[in-house]
Design an enzyme around this catalytic site. Structure first.
Site, PDB file in Angstrom:
ATOM      1  N   GLU A 270     -32.443  -6.465 115.620  1.00  0.00           N
ATOM      2  CA  GLU A 270     -33.401  -7.435 114.771  1.00  0.00           C
ATOM      3  C   GLU A 270     -31.939  -7.421 113.154  1.00  0.00           C
ATOM      4  O   GLU A 270     -32.439  -6.546 112.498  1.00  0.00           O
ATOM      5  CB  GLU A 270     -34.243  -6.474 113.870  1.00  0.00           C
ATOM      6  N   PRO A 271     -31.115  -7.948 113.608  1.00  0.00           N
ATOM      7  CA  PRO A 271     -30.145  -8.210 112.573  1.00  0.00           C
ATOM      8  C   PRO A 271     -30.456  -9.065 111.580  1.00  0.00           C
ATOM      9  O   PRO A 271     -31.218 -10.444 111.393  1.00  0.00           O
ATOM     10  CB  PRO A 271     -28.896  -9.090 113.071  1.00  0.00           C
ATOM     11  N   ARG A 273     -28.703  -8.920 107.493  1.00  0.00           N
ATOM     12  CA  ARG A 273     -26.654  -9.704 106.838  1.00  0.00           C
ATOM     13  C   ARG A 273     -26.373 -10.256 108.368  1.00  0.00           C
ATOM     14  O   ARG A 273     -26.323 -10.413 107.566  1.00  0.00           O
ATOM     15  CB  ARG A 273     -27.217  -7.763 106.951  1.00  0.00           C
ATOM     16  N   ARG A 309     -27.671  -6.260  94.052  1.00  0.00           N
ATOM     17  CA  ARG A 309     -26.725  -5.618  94.989  1.00  0.00           C
ATOM     18  C   ARG A 309     -25.818  -4.813  94.065  1.00  0.00           C
ATOM     19  O   ARG A 309     -25.883  -3.491  94.228  1.00  0.00           O
ATOM     20  CB  ARG A 309     -26.066  -6.655  96.357  1.00  0.00           C
ATOM     21  N   TYR A 313     -26.079  -0.738  94.545  1.00  0.00           N
ATOM     22  CA  TYR A 313     -26.106   0.371  95.762  1.00  0.00           C
ATOM     23  C   TYR A 313     -24.448   0.543  94.741  1.00  0.00           C
ATOM     24  O   TYR A 313     -23.402   0.479  95.696  1.00  0.00           O
ATOM     25  CB  TYR A 313     -26.158  -0.972  96.354  1.00  0.00           C
ATOM     26  N   CYS A 339     -29.571  -7.368  79.728  1.00  0.00           N
ATOM     27  CA  CYS A 339     -29.760  -6.066  78.621  1.00  0.00           C
ATOM     28  C   CYS A 339     -29.536  -4.767  79.225  1.00  0.00           C
ATOM     29  O   CYS A 339     -30.456  -3.916  78.919  1.00  0.00           O
ATOM     30  CB  CYS A 339     -30.951  -6.347  77.452  1.00  0.00           C
ATOM     31  N   GLU A 340     -28.572  -4.851  80.250  1.00  0.00           N
ATOM     32  CA  GLU A 340     -28.116  -3.116  80.730  1.00  0.00           C
ATOM     33  C   GLU A 340     -26.769  -3.006  80.689  1.00  0.00           C
ATOM     34  O   GLU A 340     -26.001  -4.354  81.775  1.00  0.00           O
ATOM     35  CB  GLU A 340     -29.111  -3.025  82.249  1.00  0.00           C
TER      36      GLU A 340
HETATM   37  N1  LLP Z   1     -35.127  -3.749 110.929  1.00  0.00           N
HETATM   38  C1  LLP Z   1     -35.774  -3.026 110.171  1.00  0.00           C
HETATM   39  C2  LLP Z   1     -36.975  -2.629 110.454  1.00  0.00           C
HETATM   40  C3  LLP Z   1     -35.258  -3.052 108.884  1.00  0.00           C
HETATM   41  O1  LLP Z   1     -36.228  -2.074 107.732  1.00  0.00           O
HETATM   42  C4  LLP Z   1     -33.271  -3.754 108.325  1.00  0.00           C
HETATM   43  C5  LLP Z   1     -33.674  -3.818 106.660  1.00  0.00           C
HETATM   44  C6  LLP Z   1     -33.683  -4.614 109.027  1.00  0.00           C
HETATM   45  C7  LLP Z   1     -34.312  -4.532 110.758  1.00  0.00           C
HETATM   46  C8  LLP Z   1     -32.500  -5.079 109.141  1.00  0.00           C
HETATM   47  O2  LLP Z   1     -31.122  -4.827 108.034  1.00  0.00           O
HETATM   48  P1  LLP Z   1     -29.362  -5.187 108.320  1.00  0.00           P
HETATM   49  O3  LLP Z   1     -29.334  -5.485 109.707  1.00  0.00           O
HETATM   50  O4  LLP Z   1     -29.918  -6.633 106.959  1.00  0.00           O
HETATM   51  O5  LLP Z   1     -28.859  -4.570 107.951  1.00  0.00           O
HETATM   52  N2  LLP Z   1     -31.328  -4.635 100.193  1.00  0.00           N
HETATM   53  C9  LLP Z   1     -30.646  -3.686 101.552  1.00  0.00           C
HETATM   54  C10 LLP Z   1     -30.254  -3.412 102.714  1.00  0.00           C
HETATM   55  C11 LLP Z   1     -31.722  -3.015 102.422  1.00  0.00           C
HETATM   56  C12 LLP Z   1     -32.366  -3.062 104.404  1.00  0.00           C
HETATM   57  C13 LLP Z   1     -33.903  -2.790 104.535  1.00  0.00           C
HETATM   58  N3  LLP Z   1     -33.860  -3.026 106.108  1.00  0.00           N
HETATM   59  C14 LLP Z   1     -28.972  -4.228 100.851  1.00  0.00           C
HETATM   60  O6  LLP Z   1     -29.409  -5.400  99.732  1.00  0.00           O
HETATM   61  O7  LLP Z   1     -27.935  -3.711 101.131  1.00  0.00           O
END
Ligand code: LLP
Length: 409
Positions: A270-271, A273, A309, A313, A339-340
């Protein structure tokens, strides 16, 4: 970061895109999107996984459509994402539904639209799903999300596989839910899922997760419960600053070896990013320059509502002028109009002298960029553009002030 030539996205200059579509502007490269999917598929070619694009990273319909046409499915976390995935041409039998708080309406929608599986994250959710399946007289496909209590050593806000996190269920509970589901006439046990966090740059935590997952598969098999699929979630990290990109070849080896005893078992990933981060750039114009006795600021027209982001983070995104500038580089804070004090795109960046009107590029903004944007400070959301070769296509129009108040009564 500096560039020697005018910045181009595929065949088009960043400046021409801003001149045509305005600023701030999200720009995606189609070649880059497809390149990442191909690279992942190639790395895993021995096991031919179903790649379910985590569309929360970038749910734009055109982006999802590109993924769907290239054979990907979707990992969704809401009814909204389900409808968007289907509208983008995703096939329901390639859609998996994750999330700790799926509502009754969402469970019902998922069953009616016949998604591949529901990644169940609690005992009460399993009961709710069974009740709805019985009422609809439709057997629900169930996978259980395992929380293996593994620390992926990423930012605490994006760690999901530890016992203190809300996600998944621990092994004893997982076993109980598998047994329960296997005796229900309205549930069909399909698989196990495990997603331990995001922006993971090391394969080690996946090795541990694989061990936890295969332990459960084995124990279930001993009880006569045969799983059909194992989903290792997403989380593959990319390079923002000096992290190394996730070594997908090594990851493929680890997961392929872990599943070797079960050649017929389907592997799912489930990629999010990894597929879209690099493909996206946020273009913004410099509005003003100013200094205090301690710092120098470049005030730009993109803000934390466009790219949250850095504020959320402390994330680091490369930033460079779209047109090379000469002159001594100076440390500046690149900040937005909100305004932050947390509203910054980058701090202490060494940039050549820039002037009002200059276009800056904020790189690696394709994942969790527009997706997490808001209208905070009553700022209309940016436009999104897809570039393919020397053609640019508007894939989401810029919001207007009217859009901001549209639902107010
Ligand atoms: N599967 C599930 C169940 C998830 O909760 C997520 C991400 C993914 C797959 C995909 O993860 P990835 O491959 O994108 O790492 N907003 C944060 C990242 C939050 C990720 C949430 N879940 C950021 O900007 O770093």
């Amino acid at each position: 970061m500096t560039n020697k030539k005018n910045l181009r996205i595929e065949g088009l200059s960043a400046e021409s895109l801003v001149a045509r579509f305005g600023s701030p502007l999200y720009v995606y490269s189609k070649a880059s999107l497809l390149g990442r999917l191909t690279a992942l598929k190639r790395a895993f070619s021995k096991r031919e996984p179903l790649i379910c694009y985590a569309m929360k990273a970038n749910p734009n319909r055109e982006v999802c459509r590109i993924m769907a046409r290239a054979g990907a499915g979707a990992d969704i976390v809401s009814g909204g994402e389900l409808l968007r995935a289907l509208a983008a041409g995703m096939r329901p039998e390639r859609v998996v539904f994750s999330g700790v708080g799926k509502t009754a309406d969402e469970l019902e929608l998922a069953l009616k639209r016949r998604v591949l599986t529901l990644n169940v994250e609690s005992s009460e959710e399993l009961d709710a799903l069974e009740r709805i399946a019985r009422r609809l007289k439709r057997k629900a496909p169930v996978s259980i999300r395992l929380n293996p209590d593994i620390d992926p050593k990423t930012h605490p806000h994006i760690t999901t596989g530890r016992s203190e996190n809300k996600f998944g269920v621990e092994r004893p509970e997982a076993m109980r839910l598998f047994r329960k589901a296997s005796t229900s006439p309205w549930l069909r046990v399909q698989g196990i899922q495990c997603h331990i966090g995001s922006q993971i740059t090391d394969t080690r935590p996946y090795g541990l997760a694989a061990r936890a997952v295969t332990g459960v598969i084995k124990e279930l098999a001993g009880e006569g419960i045969a799983l059909e699929m194992a989903d290792f979630g997403g989380g593959l990290g990319v390079t923002y600053q000096n992290e190394r990109e996730h070594p997908v070849g090594a990851l493929a080896k680890i997961l392929t070896a872990a599943l070797a005893p079960w050649p017929a078992m389907r592997l799912l990933l489930e990629p999010g990013r990894y597929l879209v981060a690099d493909a996206g750039i946020l273009l913004t114009r410099v509005l003003y320059r100013k200094s205090t006795s301690r710092r120098r600021f470049l005030i730009v027209d993109a803000a934390m509502n466009d790219l949250g982001r850095p504020a959320l983070y402390g994330a680091w995104h490369p930033i460079a002028p779209a047109r090379p500038r000469t002159g001594p580089r100076q440390a500046v804070d690149i900040v937005g109009p909100i305004c932050e004090s947390g509203d910054f795109m980058g701090r202490d960046r060494l940039l050549p002298p820039c002037e009002p009107g200059d276009v800056l590029a904020i790189f690696k903004a394709g994942a969790y960029g527009f997706a997490m944007s808001s209208q905070y400070n009553s700022r209309p959301r940016a436009a999104e553009v897809l570039v393919e070769g020397s053609r640019a296509k508007l894939i989401r129009r810029r919001e207007t002030l009217k859009d901001i108040v549209r639902n107010e009564l």
